[in-house]
Design an enzyme around this catalytic site. Structure first.
Site, PDB file in Angstrom:
ATOM      1  N   ARG A  58       3.045   0.670  -5.392  1.00 49.60           N
ATOM      2  CA  ARG A  58       3.041  -0.021  -4.109  1.00 49.60           C
ATOM      3  C   ARG A  58       1.804  -0.881  -3.894  1.00 49.60           C
ATOM      4  NH1 ARG A  58       6.725   1.737  -0.577  1.00 49.60           N
ATOM      5  NH2 ARG A  58       5.508   0.842   1.113  1.00 49.60           N
TER       6      ARG A  58
ATOM      7  N   HIS B   3      17.474 -36.113 -12.465  1.00 50.81           N
ATOM      8  CA  HIS B   3      17.022 -36.850 -11.280  1.00 50.81           C
ATOM      9  C   HIS B   3      15.544 -36.591 -11.001  1.00 50.81           C
ATOM     10  CE1 HIS B   3      21.083 -38.174 -10.285  1.00 50.81           C
ATOM     11  NE2 HIS B   3      21.497 -36.944 -10.573  1.00 50.81           N
TER      12      HIS B   3
ATOM     13  N   TRP C  91      -2.944  -2.607  -1.571  1.00 56.24           N
ATOM     14  CA  TRP C  91      -2.595  -3.967  -1.967  1.00 56.24           C
ATOM     15  C   TRP C  91      -3.127  -4.834  -0.832  1.00 56.24           C
ATOM     16  CZ3 TRP C  91       0.517  -8.050  -0.181  1.00 56.24           C
ATOM     17  CH2 TRP C  91       0.853  -9.005  -1.134  1.00 56.24           C
TER      18      TRP C  91
ATOM     19  N   ASN D 288      -0.757   1.187   5.977  1.00 57.25           N
ATOM     20  CA  ASN D 288       0.007   0.214   5.203  1.00 57.25           C
ATOM     21  C   ASN D 288       0.617  -0.751   6.201  1.00 57.25           C
ATOM     22  OD1 ASN D 288       1.879  -1.127   3.568  1.00 57.25           O
ATOM     23  ND2 ASN D 288       3.400   0.490   3.804  1.00 57.25           N
ATOM     24  N   GLY D 289       0.423  -2.049   5.996  1.00 57.37           N
ATOM     25  CA  GLY D 289       0.995  -3.026   6.920  1.00 57.37           C
ATOM     26  C   GLY D 289      -0.066  -3.988   7.412  1.00 57.37           C
TER      27      GLY D 289
ATOM     28  N   GLU E 169       6.760 -14.163 -13.261  1.00 56.91           N
ATOM     29  CA  GLU E 169       6.022 -13.060 -12.646  1.00 56.91           C
ATOM     30  C   GLU E 169       5.514 -12.043 -13.662  1.00 56.91           C
ATOM     31  OE1 GLU E 169       8.391 -10.736  -9.941  1.00 56.91           O
ATOM     32  OE2 GLU E 169      10.030 -10.558 -11.348  1.00 56.91           O
TER      33      GLU E 169
ATOM     34  N   CYS F 228       0.822  -1.204   0.000  1.00 57.94           N
ATOM     35  CA  CYS F 228       0.000   0.000   0.000  1.00 57.94           C
ATOM     36  C   CYS F 228       0.865   1.267   0.000  1.00 57.94           C
ATOM     37  CB  CYS F 228      -0.944   0.102   1.187  1.00 57.94           C
ATOM     38  SG  CYS F 228      -1.972  -1.333   1.413  1.00 57.94           S
TER      39      CYS F 228
ATOM     40  N   LYS G 161      11.606 -13.991 -13.640  1.00 59.04           N
ATOM     41  CA  LYS G 161      11.106 -12.911 -14.507  1.00 59.04           C
ATOM     42  C   LYS G 161       9.987 -13.445 -15.404  1.00 59.04           C
ATOM     43  CE  LYS G 161      12.303 -10.014 -12.909  1.00 59.04           C
ATOM     44  NZ  LYS G 161      13.161  -9.934 -11.791  1.00 59.04           N
TER      45      LYS G 161
ATOM     46  N   GLU H 178      16.905 -16.415 -11.695  1.00 66.00           N
ATOM     47  CA  GLU H 178      16.355 -15.077 -11.916  1.00 66.00           C
ATOM     48  C   GLU H 178      15.601 -15.030 -13.252  1.00 66.00           C
ATOM     49  OE1 GLU H 178      15.678 -12.688 -10.195  1.00 66.00           O
ATOM     50  OE2 GLU H 178      15.503 -10.962 -11.512  1.00 66.00           O
TER      51      GLU H 178
ATOM     52  N   LYS I 164       5.655  -3.720  -5.371  1.00 66.81           N
ATOM     53  CA  LYS I 164       7.091  -3.408  -5.427  1.00 66.81           C
ATOM     54  C   LYS I 164       7.785  -3.651  -4.091  1.00 66.81           C
ATOM     55  CE  LYS I 164      10.731  -1.840  -7.534  1.00 66.81           C
ATOM     56  NZ  LYS I 164      11.338  -2.871  -8.391  1.00 66.81           N
TER      57      LYS I 164
END
Ligand code: F6R
Length: 612
Positions: A28, A508, A75, A101-102, A492, A2, A489, A485, A607
């Site tokens: 955010r 394996h 968010w 936020n939190g 996501e 948020c 990418k 990485e 983010k």
């Protein structure tokens, strides 16, 4: 997650400042938006599920009048995205408005108490409880501020809160506990917000708040207090003055500058970002100091989350290879596994672009409690990580707005290389001439990146993953680290299931999934010629084999292999990531756009992840 903002101004209407702030903070969180203004002593609220643009269009926020106000872009954590769960939230009287936020951990217990005391709670959020909690404290307090801090002191968890009280039409109240909050100190106007981009169009004087601090601002002044067991103690004005930094980057620098998406702009910006990281750190005493801490360490632990964890793996790899120092990479959210043995004499290196990732901060705090020293690697000056570690190394990549880390990843790799080089030097493993030669080679990375970005752009418009729903990305040694990485990418941003695996390990188990045409990408690096065998194994099973390599690396691949030649990297493991990473970043970007997704706002992501 948020983004929150609160503003008080003497002459101006604050609604345009809040509107712009919401746009700047949208990275955010972007599932719902809201704002509140105090107008004629009354709190007016507008809020809705959806993105910032639609919200601003629908409510014409900029036309609303009021000299004090707050805004929020959400968010979701407690309660699904909906109009009613959108912030701001009001108490029963409608005189108190709160954005947050939190996460409030003791949410269930507080809710029970408030309901028993007759409060009408209309949303599923933990935030609404804060408004009622303040209302509940009001009759027992001599001022609104007292009610505010009494309420805040009953909260357990991580939060940044901004609140309005209708009867004090110029004031914005704020509190910070483990979630970011910064102050913008202007002329005839003061701002509090989750992040600097919401502030810099109006003032460049910015001061951070510490955890456990709260206070209020109006158009003329800002007062900050620290929450203690005995109550609140004011933080001196001198201390706040000492914290002020003048931000020297403009939002234009963080703006898209004509690119269709921030992600693409930030991919293209990598040569400059990595050059800044190199130039800003190559002679930085903090880097040498950090290296000396590593040398004296009993054990080294490296932590990070997501992309930053992948950078932590690279650091661990370079420390082993260049400085012959063993280290244990730990995913931030899994730090408890290491907590049992960490002790005095150990050193933790924490990597976080934002410097605010909850899990990473908690890992650092836990290890520090056990007696470890902490080195922070972050891009954000004044972030929690920079304040909570013993030594901080700044990445200096410039602001990254796209949700997916791109330029900050390659900058993190640069810090990792420089740090391991300095450690090797301090250990006497390298002669002065060798150090200079390695540094010279590292300074070539911006050029390699530039060539790599331009080579990768050739796939724009081609969408090589058309129709693909699932794929492997395999590598060995450094190639495996890069492949992790790369797969992240692709997952996501393009929403394609991409699984990274050590190539040697793929036989394996994972190879069972391979059937004719199944895409298997290989990341070939100079440390692992054995990868050729793994390429053959996959080709023999009819996989669609794609090999990405620096063009000066010899890789024998069977006929039918798609060979992606990237710029030469001199068979140097410190340079190879710069040659190949842009290909995967661009691949993820191109595929997302081709599939109609917004690469800047991948679903379910934000983010800065400030929740557990
Ligand atoms: C992926 C991505 C995330 C972050 C992670 C940690 O593209 O951006 O995986 O890397 O959330 O964030 P920081 O580096 O801010 O700690």
């Amino acid at each position: 997650m948020c983004g929150i903002i609160g503003v008080s101004a003497s002459t101006k209407n604050v609604s345009p400042i809040i509107s712009l702030g919401l746009r700047r903070l949208e990275y955010r969180g972007y599932d719902s938006v809201g704002a509140a203004l105090i107008s004629d002593g009354k709190i007016m609220v507008w809020k809705a599920k959806g993105d910032v643009q639609s919200f601003l269009r629908r409510f014409k926020l900029e036309e609303k009048e009021g000299k004090t106000g707050i805004g929020h872009t959400r968010w979701a954590t407690h309660g699904a995205p909906s109009d009613v769960n959108a912030h701001p939230h009001l108490d029963c009287s409608g005189k108190i408005a709160v954005v947050h936020n939190g996460v409030i951990r003791n949410f269930a217990m507080i809710k029970k108490v408030l309901e028993a005391r007759g409060h009408r709670i209309v949303s599923e959020t933990d935030t609404e409880l804060i408004a009622h909690l303040i209302e509940d404290e009001l009759p027992f307090s001599s001022s609104f501020f007292e009610a505010f801090y009494r309420a805040v002191s009953r909260l357990d968890g991580s939060f940044a809160i901004v609140a309005l009280y209708g009867e004090e039409p110029n004031r914005v109240y704020f509190a910070r506990m483990k979630s970011p909050l910064v102050l913008g100190l202007g002329e005839g106007l003061n701002i509090v917000a989750s992040d600097i981009p919401a502030i810099i169009d109006h003032t460049r004087r910015v001061a951070t708040l510490e955890d456990g601090e709260l206070g209020w601002l109006d158009d003329k002044e800002v007062r900050v207090f620290s929450l203690t067991e005995q109550g609140v103690v004011e933080v001196s004005r001198e201390e706040i003055r000492n914290r002020i930094i003048t931000v020297d980057w403009s939002f234009e620098e963080a703006n898209r500058l004509g690119y269709p998406h921030f992600m693409l702009k930030e991919i293209v910006e990598q040569p400059l970002a990595v050059k800044n990281t190199y130039d800003g750190n190559v002679d930085e005493p903090m880097l040498s100091f950090a290296a000396s801490l590593l040398l004296d360490a009993k054990r080294i632990i490296v932590v990070g989350a997501g992309t930053s964890y992948h950078a932590a793996l690279a650091l661990s790899y370079y420390l082993a290879r260049t400085s012959r120092l063993p280290s244990l990479p730990v995913i931030s959210s899994e730090h408890k596994s290491a907590e049992r043995f960490v002790e005095e004499g150990d050193v933790v290196v924490a990597i976080s672009q934002s410097g605010e990732t909850y899990d990473t901060l908690e890992a650092v705090r836990a290890f520090k409690r056990q007696g470890a020293k902490a080195i922070g690697i972050t891009n954000v000056v004044g972030s929690a990580l920079s304040r909570e570690t013993d030594v901080v190394i700044y990445m200096r990549s410039g602001p990254e707005i796209g949700v997916a880390a791109t330029k900050t990843y390659t900058s993190q790799l640069m810090v990792a290389s420089l740090l391991s080089l300095r450690a090797a030097q301090a250990r006497g493993l390298l002669l002065e001439g060798e150090v200079q030669e390695l540094l010279r080679r590292l300074s070539l990375s911006p050029e390699i990146l530039k060539a790599a970005v331009s080579a990768s752009m050739k796939i724009v418009g081609k969408a090589p993953l058309v129709g693909v729903r699932s794929m492997y990305v395999l590598g060995r040694g450094l190639g495996h680290i890069i492949s992790k990485e790369a797969a992240l990418k692709i997952k996501e941003i393009a929403y394609v299931h991409a699984e990274s695996y050590p190539a040697g390990e793929s036989k394996h188990g994972p190879i069972a999934l391979v059937e004719p045409g199944f895409p298997v990408f290989f990341v070939a690096t100079s440390d692992s010629p054995e990868i050729e065998g793994n390429i053959m194994e996959m080709a023999a099973r009819g996989a669609r084999v794609v090999v990405v390599r620096p063009e000066d690396l010899d890789v024998h691949a069977p006929e039918g292999t798609e060979l992606i030649d990237m710029p030469p990297a001199g068979n140097d493991v410190m340079l190879e990531p710069y040659s190949m990473m842009p290909y995967f970043q661009v691949l993820a970007y191109v595929e997302a756009v081709a599939r109609g997704y917004d690469p800047d706002k991948p679903r379910n992501l934000a983010k800065t992840v400030t929740v557990e």
